[in-house]
Design an enzyme around this catalytic site. Structure first.
Site, PDB file in Angstrom:
ATOM      1  N   PHE A 211     -10.651  -3.161  10.675  1.00  0.00           N
ATOM      2  CA  PHE A 211     -11.759  -3.291   9.729  1.00  0.00           C
ATOM      3  C   PHE A 211     -11.247  -3.950   8.457  1.00  0.00           C
ATOM      4  O   PHE A 211     -10.059  -4.056   8.241  1.00  0.00           O
ATOM      5  CB  PHE A 211     -12.391  -1.936   9.421  1.00  0.00           C
ATOM      6  CG  PHE A 211     -11.394  -0.844   9.139  1.00  0.00           C
ATOM      7  CD1 PHE A 211     -10.855  -0.698   7.878  1.00  0.00           C
ATOM      8  CD2 PHE A 211     -10.985   0.026  10.142  1.00  0.00           C
ATOM      9  CE1 PHE A 211      -9.928   0.300   7.607  1.00  0.00           C
ATOM     10  CE2 PHE A 211     -10.058   1.027   9.876  1.00  0.00           C
ATOM     11  CZ  PHE A 211      -9.544   1.166   8.632  1.00  0.00           C
TER      12      PHE A 211
ATOM     13  N   TYR B  22       0.780  -1.231   0.000  1.00  0.00           N
ATOM     14  CA  TYR B  22       0.000   0.000   0.000  1.00  0.00           C
ATOM     15  C   TYR B  22       0.817   1.289   0.000  1.00  0.00           C
ATOM     16  O   TYR B  22       0.294   2.341  -0.330  1.00  0.00           O
ATOM     17  CB  TYR B  22      -0.990  -0.025   1.164  1.00  0.00           C
ATOM     18  CG  TYR B  22      -2.036  -1.103   0.947  1.00  0.00           C
ATOM     19  CD1 TYR B  22      -3.065  -0.903   0.039  1.00  0.00           C
ATOM     20  CD2 TYR B  22      -1.941  -2.331   1.580  1.00  0.00           C
ATOM     21  CE1 TYR B  22      -4.001  -1.894  -0.207  1.00  0.00           C
ATOM     22  CE2 TYR B  22      -2.871  -3.328   1.339  1.00  0.00           C
ATOM     23  CZ  TYR B  22      -3.894  -3.105   0.454  1.00  0.00           C
ATOM     24  OH  TYR B  22      -4.811  -4.089   0.201  1.00  0.00           O
TER      25      TYR B  22
END
Length: 407
Positions: free
Chosen positions: A407, A122
């Site tokens: 999450f 990322y």
């Protein structure tokens, strides 16, 4: 790549998207967990990559709000990022991320975030690790040694079904004191924090909730934990979250956890790196940090809006030369002029005082990473001496940013 299109996934396509995600993550959840995931995705942005009619990529984003220094911002939080194994290295992930950035920008969200399943992926999309967490273990086979006197106000156990209203009020009141914390609705409390059976370890007890404070007054702190017995070792207390108004209140909660009968080890995952426990624990052989990890990764989608939306601890007037390969509007030289009274950020032809990548600016945005550390790591270039020191002082926050909501 020419045959791949990116578009929203309709509600009728959620199950199809989940099947792709389970394939990518090698999972086979039971029906109850599948339903939970399906319900979560109903309120998410859902972007799919389609090769003709075949779904070959999927990314979702929770419409969360995250605390930043001095306030809070809308922040799409990426999850279920999946690419079919037949379509790896074909630009599927890049296309979905670009689509999500465009949507976030159109919706006025200047930042995005995620928890990285693989750190190496990322950073190339401009995400930087903005918060970190500690894993802490306490040997509780003997009384917890403390250098301060614990708060003597009463402790009481709360029924988990009643906890969201009680803890939610406290959490909302204190959330903005530390950057990186996600606003929690009632459903998030019940389905993520207080669910009966832990999905990672079904031998753990249901959640236990202990609060400190006079019953007639406001909550002064709380802990959420689970326990389990172990045949080959003392029983375990797994601490999921502990929050307290004062060090004395925190000490009372830690002492309580260390005093639970038939247990001998507390394992706390995701503690803030500036946890006062590290200082008021009298014996650091008893209280040990066993790991540190990057937690919330942040992406500045709109650098100007993000910088102008946070507070600043001291005056700064510098020209930043920012590199951003994915959002061209962020690239180039911009003058940052900020103080406790406000901030402006705009293009300039003036020479740069500091050059850095947008991922590294994102890592510093919440105050958890120092510009000076980037210089020492060779990740930023200081053209005007003293720029890093001045910018670090302006970015400073009283508490280190921290995130424990996965999450």
């Amino acid at each position: 790549m020419d045959s791949i299109q990116f578009r929203d996934i309709p509600e009728t396509g959620i199950d199809r998207a989940l099947s792709l995600s389970y394939l990518a993550f090698h999972e086979s959840p039971e029906e109850e967990k599948r339903k939970h995931h399906h319900d979560l995705l109903l309120d998410c942005t859902r972007i799919g990559a389609y090769d003709n009619d075949e779904l070959v990529g999927f990314v979702a984003a929770f419409p969360f709000t995250v605390s930043v220094p001095g306030g809070e911002l809308a922040c799409p939080c990426l999850t279920f990022v999946s690419v079919a194994p037949t379509h790896r290295r074909r630009g599927v992930l890049s296309g979905m991320i670009a689509e999500l950035f465009a949507k976030a920008g159109a919706d006025g969200a200047p930042i995005a975030s995620l928890w990285a399943s693989e750190d190496a992926i990322y950073g190339r999309f401009g995400f930087g690790p903005a918060t970190h967490g500690h894993t802490v273990e306490i040997d509780s086979r003997r009384p917890l040694a403390l250098r301060i006197t614990p708060d003597d106000r009463p402790l009481r156990l709360v029924d988990p079904s009643d906890a969201p209203g009680l803890l939610g009020e406290y959490y909302d009141r204190t959330r903005t004191e530390r950057a990186g914390r996600i606003a929690r609705g009632d459903a998030w409390w019940r389905e993520e924090w207080l669910v009966e059976e832990d999905e990672e370890d079904d031998e753990l007890s249901p959640p236990r909730v202990v609060v400190i404070g006079d019953p007639a007054g406001p909550v002064a702190g709380y802990a959420i934990y689970r326990t389990k017995t172990r045949d080959d070792a003392p029983g375990l207390v797994r601490l999921d979250e502990l929050e307290a108004d004062t060090p004395a209140a925190a000490a009372a909660l830690w002492r309580y956890l260390a005093s639970i009968d038939l247990t001998g080890l507390i394992r706390a995952w995701g503690r803030p790196v500036d946890d006062p426990l590290h200082l008021f624990a009298a014996d650091r052989d008893q209280v040990r940090v066993t790991g540190e990890f990057p937690a919330l990764w942040v992406r500045l989608i709109d650098v100007r809006k993000a910088l102008e939306s946070r507070s600043w601890a001291s005056p700064v007037d510098v020209v930043l030369d920012v590199r951003d390969d994915h959002v061209p509007a962020n690239s180039g030289r911009h003058r940052l002029t900020a103080s406790p009274d406000g901030c402006t950020y705009g293009p300039t032809e003036d020479p740069a005082d500091l050059t850095l990548d947008v991922r590294d600016l994102a890592a510093c945005y919440l105050g958890g990473t120092k510009i000076d550390a980037l210089l020492r790591a060779g990740l930023a270039t200081e053209h005007a001496p003293g720029t890093a020191k001045t910018l670090d002082a302006a970015l400073h926050t009283a508490l280190v940013p921290h995130t424990v909501d996965e999450f």
